[in-house]
Scaffold this active site. Structure first.
Site, PDB file in Angstrom:
ATOM      1  N   GLU A 138      38.109  35.240  37.199  1.00  0.00           N
ATOM      2  CA  GLU A 138      38.881  33.981  37.770  1.00  0.00           C
ATOM      3  C   GLU A 138      39.968  34.608  38.581  1.00  0.00           C
ATOM      4  O   GLU A 138      40.366  33.770  39.530  1.00  0.00           O
ATOM      5  CB  GLU A 138      39.156  33.171  36.870  1.00  0.00           C
ATOM      6  N   ASN A 159      40.597  34.385  33.149  1.00  0.00           N
ATOM      7  CA  ASN A 159      39.868  35.738  33.064  1.00  0.00           C
ATOM      8  C   ASN A 159      39.883  36.631  34.095  1.00  0.00           C
ATOM      9  O   ASN A 159      40.275  36.313  35.313  1.00  0.00           O
ATOM     10  CB  ASN A 159      38.349  35.442  32.221  1.00  0.00           C
ATOM     11  N   ASP A 181      38.340  30.439  23.525  1.00  0.00           N
ATOM     12  CA  ASP A 181      39.015  29.070  23.320  1.00  0.00           C
ATOM     13  C   ASP A 181      39.804  29.359  22.115  1.00  0.00           C
ATOM     14  O   ASP A 181      40.857  28.991  21.937  1.00  0.00           O
ATOM     15  CB  ASP A 181      37.820  28.110  22.781  1.00  0.00           C
TER      16      ASP A 181
END
Length: 526
Positions: A235, A232, A306
């Site tokens: 990150e 993301n 996910d």
């Protein structure tokens, strides 16, 4: 290329349209996908709040319902199974009640759990959210402080056996310590052909499975040389030791550092997820692609990331082009953010959602009303128009560029009769309703309308877009709409021209009997 990718390349390798039947076609491929990582159990407890506790000024939630669902890597596995993949999961759980519940739920979804290692000294990671009135009030996390060494050794051994005959391997590393060095080394060796497959044969490097890494820190996994990594924005910023600006500047900053992202992750492509702003792709060959989310107000939704990585992995392992896979994954994520709790997107749900874009072309009056509402919020309107008959990579690249010129993208399609006047009696290949449904399904497109006038000038005058965009095979002087745009002070933007990717060229290749290999020359990032 994985076995499923090779098998599906002929049918799916040049697919560009997000049609309602595409999820069923992907499910029919039945790719075998191994999910390795931090499996968790998510709890969703809800009740009413009517008083404060005596010990502290804290609300008392009288629990009325308790629901549990697989979370983390287990939720990714559940999404893959719901989308039609043959799924195996590898991880570590405890022998506690949470572990038993998690194993049972995975098994009931048809997921192979023989590589899910249980250990008596392990605590199954559990995240319980306490909510009232649709608002999460508190989250309680319960996890192991350290992962037993013999549990890690067992998982490493299991990973070596699990990789064989997989079409894709998906690593879900949330930093709990389950994917320690021993497990990572075992996976690297297995993917390099040095491990042992379940049937006692070495993994062939020529049949290396698609490798996807979804990790809080992708750097330790660079040795895998993954095909895709999906950090993301936060990150990615940590990986670059960079402070990202807010708003659209995030993408610009990430784009400037795309080479560093690819180098640090060792990946063929990096997909940075941007939450409500969609995603941005950076490929090793310099290609980029954007998707845009359709956010929802659901306060209790969880696990959209996910779902995204699951749908992306499924689509790529089945041979769908990368850019189309990203659009499909974004659509799947859009489905689950409208569902409370930790949920999954099934083949049927994804197909229904894509089919819902049929008959979504707005009339001019309703479109003008919607545009006025967006303008009142200070949003910039972009308008483009064209036939968009047989969707191809030139179209998707062009529309993504147009979207980046403002906040709201309106696509005006020539009516069927208008296409015939422009292109000849054999066109359009697809009727207006079908063309509108396909274009509306693209994440970058906000509104679609159909017009029958000789030019789009009347629509330009009605909507007064901030930017009127056309492809690079035009100049402003060539456009009849330029005068209408300049009359109210708008801007005409000429976008990139993608040679040899016109609909006419694609149709001609089809009529000439061109096979998938020839057609794929028109595909980008596929």
């Amino acid at each position: 290329m994985s076995p499923a990718q090779a098998a599906g390349a002929g049918d799916l390798g040049s697919e560009r349209a997000l049609s309602g039947g595409l999820p069923r076609r992907l499910a029919a491929e039945r790719p075998a996908i191994l999910v390795i990582g931090d499996v968790m159990l998510d709890g969703w407890w809800s009740g009413a709040i009517e008083r404060l506790c005596r010990e502290a000024p804290a609300p008392v939630v009288d629990i009325a319902t308790r629901e549990f669902a697989p979370g983390g890597a287990a939720n990714t596995a559940m999404n893959l199974a719901a989308l039609g993949a043959r799924v195996s999961v590898a991880g570590i759980i405890g022998t506690d009640d949470a572990g038993a519940t998690l194993r049972r739920k995975l098994e009931s979804a048809g997921i192979d759990v023989k590589h899910l290692c249980s250990h008596p000294d392990m605590v199954t990671t559990t995240k319980i959210r306490i909510s009232s009135g649709g608002q999460v009030m508190l989250r309680i996390d319960d996890s192991a402080r350290a992962v037993p060494a013999d549990a890690l050794a067992a998982l490493a051994s299991s990973v070596r056996a699990a990789v064989g005959h997989q079409d894709a391997v998906l690593v879900c590393d949330y930093g709990t310590g389950v994917l320690a060095d021993a497990v990572r080394v075992a996976l690297e060796e297995a993917l390099a052909g040095e491990g042992t497959a379940e049937e006692g044969t070495a993994v062939e490097t020529s049949a290396r499975p698609l490798t996807v890494v979804d990790a809080h820190d992708p750097r330790p996994w660079a040795g895998l040389r993954p095909d895709l990594v999906t950090p993301n924005a936060q990150e990615a910023a940590r990986l670059l030791d960079l402070r990202l600006p807010a708003g659209p500047g995030r993408v610009e900053s990430l784009t400037r550092h795309s080479e560093a992202l690819l180098a640090a992750t060792g990946a063929g492509s990096v997909v940075v997820t941007l939450d409500k702003d969609g995603t941005v792709l950076f490929a090793a060959d310099g290609g980029t692609h954007r998707t845009w989310a359709r956010p929802a107000a659901e306060k209790q939704a969880s696990g959209a990331g996910d779902t995204f990585v699951a749908a992306l992995t499924l689509a790529r392992s089945a041979g769908l082009p990368l850019t189309t896979s990203l659009d499909l994954a974004q659509t799947a994520a859009d489905v689950v953010v409208h569902q409370p709790g930790t949920s999954v997107c099934s083949t049927a749900q994804l197909g229904r959602h894509l089919e819902s874009f049929a008959d979504t072309a707005l009339g001019a009056d309703e479109l003008a009303r919607q545009v006025a509402e967006h303008r009142a919020k200070g949003q910039r309107i972009v308008l483009t128009n064209g036939c968009f008959d047989v969707l191809h990579s030139g179209h998707t690249r062009y529309l993504n560029q147009a979207k980046q010129l403002g906040d709201v993208l309106v696509v005006a399609l020539n009516s069927d009769e208008s296409v015939r006047r422009l292109k000849g009696p054999g066109r359009p290949i697809n009727n207006g309703a079908d063309r509108a449904a396909v274009i509306a399904a693209l994440s970058c497109v906000d509104y679609v309308t159909i017009f029958d006038t000789p030019t789009a000038s009347p629509l330009v005058t009605l909507l007064r877009p901030d930017v009127y965009a056309k492809g690079g095979d035009y100049t402003p002087e060539m456009l009849s709409e330029t005068d209408a745009v300049e009359e109210y002070g708008g801007r005409v933007a000429i976008l990139d021209y993608v040679a040899e990717r016109s609909t006419t060229a694609v149709v001609q290749r089809i009529r000439d009997g061109a096979g998938a290999e020839q057609l794929s020359k028109a595909a980008d990032l596929g």
